[in-house]
Design a protein around this motif. Structure first.
Motif, PDB file in Angstrom:
ATOM      1  N   THR A  81      27.250  10.805  21.795  1.00 35.60           N
ATOM      2  CA  THR A  81      27.319  12.211  22.223  1.00 35.60           C
ATOM      3  C   THR A  81      25.920  12.814  22.205  1.00 35.60           C
ATOM      4  O   THR A  81      25.479  13.427  23.183  1.00 35.60           O
ATOM      5  CB  THR A  81      28.276  12.996  21.306  1.00 35.60           C
ATOM      6  OG1 THR A  81      29.569  12.389  21.384  1.00 35.60           O
ATOM      7  CG2 THR A  81      28.368  14.447  21.702  1.00 35.60           C
ATOM      8  N   ASP A 177      27.156   6.112  31.190  1.00 31.02           N
ATOM      9  CA  ASP A 177      27.778   6.109  29.869  1.00 31.02           C
ATOM     10  C   ASP A 177      28.458   4.758  29.677  1.00 31.02           C
ATOM     11  O   ASP A 177      29.542   4.503  30.212  1.00 31.02           O
ATOM     12  CB  ASP A 177      28.789   7.266  29.786  1.00 31.02           C
ATOM     13  CG  ASP A 177      29.508   7.320  28.440  1.00 31.02           C
ATOM     14  OD1 ASP A 177      29.457   6.330  27.689  1.00 31.02           O
ATOM     15  OD2 ASP A 177      30.134   8.362  28.163  1.00 31.02           O
ATOM     16  N   LYS A 206      33.974   1.433  18.572  1.00 35.79           N
ATOM     17  CA  LYS A 206      33.404   0.706  19.703  1.00 35.79           C
ATOM     18  C   LYS A 206      33.259  -0.792  19.411  1.00 35.79           C
ATOM     19  O   LYS A 206      33.487  -1.237  18.291  1.00 35.79           O
ATOM     20  CB  LYS A 206      32.073   1.355  20.107  1.00 35.79           C
ATOM     21  CG  LYS A 206      32.240   2.822  20.485  1.00 35.79           C
ATOM     22  CD  LYS A 206      33.162   3.022  21.690  1.00 35.79           C
ATOM     23  CE  LYS A 206      33.870   4.358  21.740  1.00 35.79           C
ATOM     24  NZ  LYS A 206      33.027   5.517  21.987  1.00 35.79           N
TER      25      LYS A 206
END
Ligand SMILES: *Cc1c(COP(=O)(O)O)cnc(C)c1O
Length: 426
Positions: A81, A177, A206
């Motif tokens: 982010t 992204d 992730k």
């Protein structure tokens, strides 16, 4: 007679699936203790000195990251982010600039431009790979468009050749992204390295992780410097560093700590192994599910390596004869829970519906012409996305390093059991 678990029968799967998010081994534990022994948990200083670039472990991770992904500059961050925000800043997004984004992604990939007064403009996705569709991007370009944020959603890279071509025709910056696509490839190149700036996540969910963390990559020296300045109190550094372009250089503290860097370094060494297991698992599922009419396993485009962060299946209610949510509920009762539809198209968020982002006066939406703003976040802006969310898609995260063939079999058996007995759900 077989009975579905949703009607009181025995479930296919009686124990929970393994935690997909535990990727930590002895190597990471050892690395953390090594950092502890140095007594230095962060090496950053927010002023112009060698410590502006962070500590030993942070710099080692960045070097390794660049080598692995074949890119010139890697700039670590405390999250993807933060990385997306820094990327928008580095790209020079200015108040009122439009940035084309996907409505079908983790929220930060669409909201990052807002921090610089950029206006997210939602395009639609490709119905096969769920990334922004090049045609839809073309439709959304105006004189005000400045950038595109492309997401390699679920781990399948977007159609980057075409998107980069659109960008170059229209003088746009592209931010990729790749938070879900570490190790995925497109025509021989790594996802994340296909655009002007790429963003990876090291968040606990992730493919490789350090709890929290991110890495931004670029081949452009100017972007790299700006990313470093935005990460670390740029305004306090520009003068001594001799930086003249002050645009968007009000800095943040987006710095990664030494512990996270040490863990991420060990995780990167395991990426190939983690990925191979994901791909093998996904191939096994796709093979076993290929006979079922009305369920389509993930499509992989030519010359693509999918990272299978998520294994996404398409469901055709007309062929199966019940709607997706009914099917998913029955599957969940069998002990196999899937996400039905991923995220609600992002323009449904109150932020976009009420056009309130920053402050009391509607900034930055108050920079958009009234007629345009009324339609910008209309319901059904992105019909393909709506269909995926409402009817078509369901997701599983079982293709991860902790699952084995018997877990895969349970998944397949669960689906087959419901298909065999579909009449009981009608
Ligand atoms: C997880 C994710 C992010 C955000 O990552 P953080 O490191 O948690 O900030 C951004 N984009 C996508 C597509 C993601 O999946």
């Amino acid at each position: 007679m077989e009975e579905l678990a949703i009607n009181g029968g025995e479930p296919v799967r009686k124990t929970p699936f393994p935690n997909p998010y535990d990727t930590i081994g002895d190597e990471e534990k050892k690395a953390v203790l090594e950092v502890m022994d140095t007594g230095v948990l962060s090496g950053f200083l927010g002023s112009w000195s060698p410590k502006f670039y962070g500590g030993e472990y942070v710099q080692r991770l960045e070097k390794e990251w660049s080598d692995y992904f074949g890119i010139k500059y890697s700039v670590s961050m405390n999250s993807a982010t933060s990385g997306l925000i820094a990327a928008c800043g580095a790209a020079g997004i200015s108040p009122g600039d439009e940035v084309i984004v996907s409505p079908y992604t983790m929220t930060a990939s669409a909201t990052a431009p807002l921090i610089y007064g950029g206006i997210p403009v939602f395009a639609d996705i490709d119905p096969d790979i769920f990334c922004l569709s090049p045609d839809s991007i073309r439709d959304k370009i105006t004189k005000k468009t400045k950038a595109i944020i492309v997401v390699d959603i679920f781990g399948h890279p977007a159609d980057m050749d075409e998107i980069m071509e659109i960008a170059s025709e229209n003088d746009l910056v592209v931010i990729e992204d790749a938070a879900q696509a570490a190790g995925a490839k497109y025509k021989g190149k790594y996802a994340g390295t296909l655009a002007d700036i790429g963003v990876f996540s090291l968040n606990v969910h992730k493919i490789i992780q350090s709890g929290e963390g991110g890495v931004v990559v670029t081949d452009n020296e100017n972007y790299a410097e700006r990313l470093q300045l935005i990460r670390n109190h740029g305004e306090a550094v520009v003068e001594a560093k001799g930086v003249n372009n002050l645009v968007n250089l009000v800095g943040f503290n987006f710095r990664m700590g030494e512990l996270e860097a040490a863990v991420a370094f060990e995780q990167l060494k395991k990426l190939d192994v983690f990925l191979k297991h994901r791909i093998d698992s996904a191939n096994y599922l796709s093979g076993a599910l290929s006979e079922i009419e009305g369920i389509t396993s993930p499509i992989i485009k030519n010359k693509v390596r999918h990272s299978f962060y998520v294994y996404a299946l398409k469901f055709d209610e007309n062929i199966i004869g019940v709607n997706r949510n009914t099917f998913i509920d029955a599957l969940s009762a069998e002990g196999i829970s899937c996400n039905n539809g991923y995220v609600r198209p992002l323009y449904y968020q109150p932020l976009f519906q009420q056009k309130k982002a920053i402050g009391n006066y509607g900034y930055p939406f108050n920079l958009v012409e009234k007629n345009r703003l009324d339609n910008l976040y209309a319901i059904n802006t992105s019909p393909v996305t709506e269909n995926m969310y409402n009817k078509c898609l369901f997701l599983t995260d079982i293709c991860n390093r902790n699952t084995n063939l018997s877990d895969m079999s349970d998944f397949i058996n669960g689906i087959n059991k419901i298909i065999r007995n579909i009449d009981l759900l009608k």
